[in-house]
Motif scaffolding. Structure first.
Motif, PDB file in Angstrom:
ATOM      1  N   GLU A  71       0.904  -1.310  -0.016  1.00  0.00           N
ATOM      2  CA  GLU A  71      -0.096   0.191  -0.028  1.00  0.00           C
ATOM      3  C   GLU A  71       0.894   1.375   0.183  1.00  0.00           C
ATOM      4  O   GLU A  71       0.682   2.081  -0.761  1.00  0.00           O
ATOM      5  CB  GLU A  71      -0.916   0.015   1.223  1.00  0.00           C
ATOM      6  CG  GLU A  71      -1.905  -1.199   1.135  1.00  0.00           C
ATOM      7  CD  GLU A  71      -2.729  -1.124   2.451  1.00  0.00           C
ATOM      8  OE1 GLU A  71      -2.462  -0.170   3.246  1.00  0.00           O
ATOM      9  OE2 GLU A  71      -3.153  -2.415   2.568  1.00  0.00           O
ATOM     10  N   ALA A  72       1.948   1.452   0.731  1.00  0.00           N
ATOM     11  CA  ALA A  72       2.875   2.258   0.768  1.00  0.00           C
ATOM     12  C   ALA A  72       3.382   2.548  -0.633  1.00  0.00           C
ATOM     13  O   ALA A  72       3.813   3.691  -1.059  1.00  0.00           O
ATOM     14  CB  ALA A  72       3.935   2.172   1.836  1.00  0.00           C
ATOM     15  N   GLN A  73       3.939   1.603  -1.369  1.00  0.00           N
ATOM     16  CA  GLN A  73       4.458   1.771  -2.754  1.00  0.00           C
ATOM     17  C   GLN A  73       3.487   2.364  -3.612  1.00  0.00           C
ATOM     18  O   GLN A  73       3.486   3.137  -4.362  1.00  0.00           O
ATOM     19  CB  GLN A  73       5.166   0.448  -3.332  1.00  0.00           C
ATOM     20  CG  GLN A  73       6.409   0.057  -2.361  1.00  0.00           C
ATOM     21  CD  GLN A  73       6.617  -1.278  -2.726  1.00  0.00           C
ATOM     22  OE1 GLN A  73       5.977  -2.225  -2.887  1.00  0.00           O
ATOM     23  NE2 GLN A  73       8.061  -1.743  -2.875  1.00  0.00           N
ATOM     24  N   GLN A  75       0.707   4.057  -2.738  1.00  0.00           N
ATOM     25  CA  GLN A  75       0.547   5.415  -2.317  1.00  0.00           C
ATOM     26  C   GLN A  75       1.608   6.277  -2.966  1.00  0.00           C
ATOM     27  O   GLN A  75       1.323   7.259  -3.493  1.00  0.00           O
ATOM     28  CB  GLN A  75       0.459   5.576  -0.871  1.00  0.00           C
ATOM     29  CG  GLN A  75       0.201   6.840  -0.277  1.00  0.00           C
ATOM     30  CD  GLN A  75       0.155   6.693   1.235  1.00  0.00           C
ATOM     31  OE1 GLN A  75      -0.404   5.886   1.655  1.00  0.00           O
ATOM     32  NE2 GLN A  75       0.827   7.974   1.792  1.00  0.00           N
ATOM     33  N   GLU A  76       2.922   6.024  -2.828  1.00  0.00           N
ATOM     34  CA  GLU A  76       3.970   6.831  -3.231  1.00  0.00           C
ATOM     35  C   GLU A  76       4.021   6.903  -4.823  1.00  0.00           C
ATOM     36  O   GLU A  76       4.044   7.948  -5.414  1.00  0.00           O
ATOM     37  CB  GLU A  76       5.479   6.089  -2.956  1.00  0.00           C
ATOM     38  CG  GLU A  76       6.705   6.850  -3.159  1.00  0.00           C
ATOM     39  CD  GLU A  76       7.789   6.249  -2.725  1.00  0.00           C
ATOM     40  OE1 GLU A  76       8.700   6.303  -3.621  1.00  0.00           O
ATOM     41  OE2 GLU A  76       7.947   5.668  -1.869  1.00  0.00           O
ATOM     42  N   GLN A  77       3.764   5.984  -5.381  1.00  0.00           N
ATOM     43  CA  GLN A  77       3.603   5.840  -7.030  1.00  0.00           C
ATOM     44  C   GLN A  77       2.499   6.693  -7.510  1.00  0.00           C
ATOM     45  O   GLN A  77       2.784   7.616  -8.349  1.00  0.00           O
ATOM     46  CB  GLN A  77       3.381   4.371  -7.436  1.00  0.00           C
ATOM     47  CG  GLN A  77       3.443   4.202  -8.744  1.00  0.00           C
ATOM     48  CD  GLN A  77       3.089   2.804  -9.474  1.00  0.00           C
ATOM     49  OE1 GLN A  77       1.996   2.425  -9.157  1.00  0.00           O
ATOM     50  NE2 GLN A  77       4.058   2.187  -9.837  1.00  0.00           N
ATOM     51  N   SER A  78       1.309   6.570  -6.791  1.00  0.00           N
ATOM     52  CA  SER A  78       0.163   7.407  -7.234  1.00  0.00           C
ATOM     53  C   SER A  78       0.448   8.954  -6.901  1.00  0.00           C
ATOM     54  O   SER A  78      -0.006   9.834  -7.899  1.00  0.00           O
ATOM     55  CB  SER A  78      -1.155   7.018  -6.285  1.00  0.00           C
ATOM     56  OG  SER A  78      -1.516   5.669  -6.722  1.00  0.00           O
ATOM     57  N   LEU A  79       0.915   9.259  -6.091  1.00  0.00           N
ATOM     58  CA  LEU A  79       1.417  10.627  -5.232  1.00  0.00           C
ATOM     59  C   LEU A  79       2.397  11.169  -6.223  1.00  0.00           C
ATOM     60  O   LEU A  79       2.199  12.362  -6.706  1.00  0.00           O
ATOM     61  CB  LEU A  79       1.841  10.634  -3.820  1.00  0.00           C
ATOM     62  CG  LEU A  79       1.904  12.143  -3.312  1.00  0.00           C
ATOM     63  CD1 LEU A  79       0.460  12.564  -3.404  1.00  0.00           C
ATOM     64  CD2 LEU A  79       2.181  11.961  -2.068  1.00  0.00           C
ATOM     65  N   ALA A  80       3.100  10.528  -6.778  1.00  0.00           N
ATOM     66  CA  ALA A  80       4.221  11.024  -7.668  1.00  0.00           C
ATOM     67  C   ALA A  80       3.724  11.227  -8.955  1.00  0.00           C
ATOM     68  O   ALA A  80       4.018  12.223  -9.826  1.00  0.00           O
ATOM     69  CB  ALA A  80       5.463   9.902  -7.721  1.00  0.00           C
ATOM     70  N   HIS A  81       2.703  10.572  -9.355  1.00  0.00           N
ATOM     71  CA  HIS A  81       2.162  10.639 -10.806  1.00  0.00           C
ATOM     72  C   HIS A  81       1.323  12.034 -10.968  1.00  0.00           C
ATOM     73  O   HIS A  81       1.313  12.627 -11.801  1.00  0.00           O
ATOM     74  CB  HIS A  81       1.275   9.308 -11.055  1.00  0.00           C
ATOM     75  CG  HIS A  81       0.413   9.418 -12.317  1.00  0.00           C
ATOM     76  ND1 HIS A  81       0.875   9.277 -13.425  1.00  0.00           N
ATOM     77  CD2 HIS A  81      -0.772   9.836 -12.658  1.00  0.00           C
ATOM     78  CE1 HIS A  81       0.250   9.557 -14.539  1.00  0.00           C
ATOM     79  NE2 HIS A  81      -1.130   9.736 -13.866  1.00  0.00           N
ATOM     80  N   GLN A  83       1.491  14.472  -8.903  1.00  0.00           N
ATOM     81  CA  GLN A  83       2.081  15.882  -8.468  1.00  0.00           C
ATOM     82  C   GLN A  83       2.986  16.041  -9.680  1.00  0.00           C
ATOM     83  O   GLN A  83       2.985  17.595  -9.646  1.00  0.00           O
ATOM     84  CB  GLN A  83       3.172  15.585  -7.296  1.00  0.00           C
ATOM     85  CG  GLN A  83       2.490  15.330  -5.874  1.00  0.00           C
ATOM     86  CD  GLN A  83       3.345  15.077  -4.847  1.00  0.00           C
ATOM     87  OE1 GLN A  83       4.608  14.462  -5.057  1.00  0.00           O
ATOM     88  NE2 GLN A  83       3.067  15.368  -3.465  1.00  0.00           N
ATOM     89  N   GLY A  96      -1.912  15.407  -1.021  1.00  0.00           N
ATOM     90  CA  GLY A  96      -1.655  14.474  -0.135  1.00  0.00           C
ATOM     91  C   GLY A  96      -2.510  13.293  -0.286  1.00  0.00           C
ATOM     92  O   GLY A  96      -3.681  13.592  -0.688  1.00  0.00           O
TER      93      GLY A  96
END
Length: 138
Positions: A71-73, A75-81, A83, A96
């Motif tokens: 889930e953390a990965q 979340q990080e992937q989606s947020l980077a996409h 942003q 966020g």
């Protein structure tokens, strides 16, 4: 008896009329500003909804992978996409994202946060929460 004929408006009548018209124009300007604020807020909520739906699609795709991401990965992937603003993609200020899973179930809660700093809202945090049940394929 000498009667005078009234000719035209007096200065006081013109001032009162001007005051009433000015007050009405100010009211219309305030109404227009509030309409712009509400439309912009609705636009930001729409973008937040699109981001949440994108995360749901990523969760579905992750279920089909041989080695699923955590889930953390995700979340990080989606947020980077979201942003990044390449390809004319729209994003939200101070974006966020949180993906949480209810233990032992396939229920995911996606929380999208952003800062509402336009129109002098003093960075009031806005939040969109989306809950989805993903059922495994049989």
């Amino acid at each position: 008896m000498n009667k005078r004929k009234q000719q035209g408006f007096s200065l006081i009548e013109v001032l009162v009329t001007s005051f009433i018209v000015a007050f009405g124009v100010l009211g219309m300007a305030a109404l227009q500003l509030k309409s712009l604020q509400t439309a912009h807020s609705a636009y930001q909520r729409t973008v937040a909804s699109v981001i949440a739906m994108d995360v749901v699609e990523r969760l579905w795709a992750n279920m089909a992978m041989d080695t699923p991401l955590t889930e953390a990965q995700l979340q990080e992937q989606s947020l980077a996409h979201w942003q990044q603003t390449t390809n004319n993609r729209q994003s939200l200020p101070d974006l966020g994202l949180a993906i949480t899973n209810t233990a032992g179930t396939n229920t995911y809660v996606i929380t999208v946060d952003w800062g509402e700093s336009r129109f002098g809202a003093n960075d009031v945090p806005s939040q969109f929460v989306y809950s989805v049940d993903l059922y495994p394929s049989s």
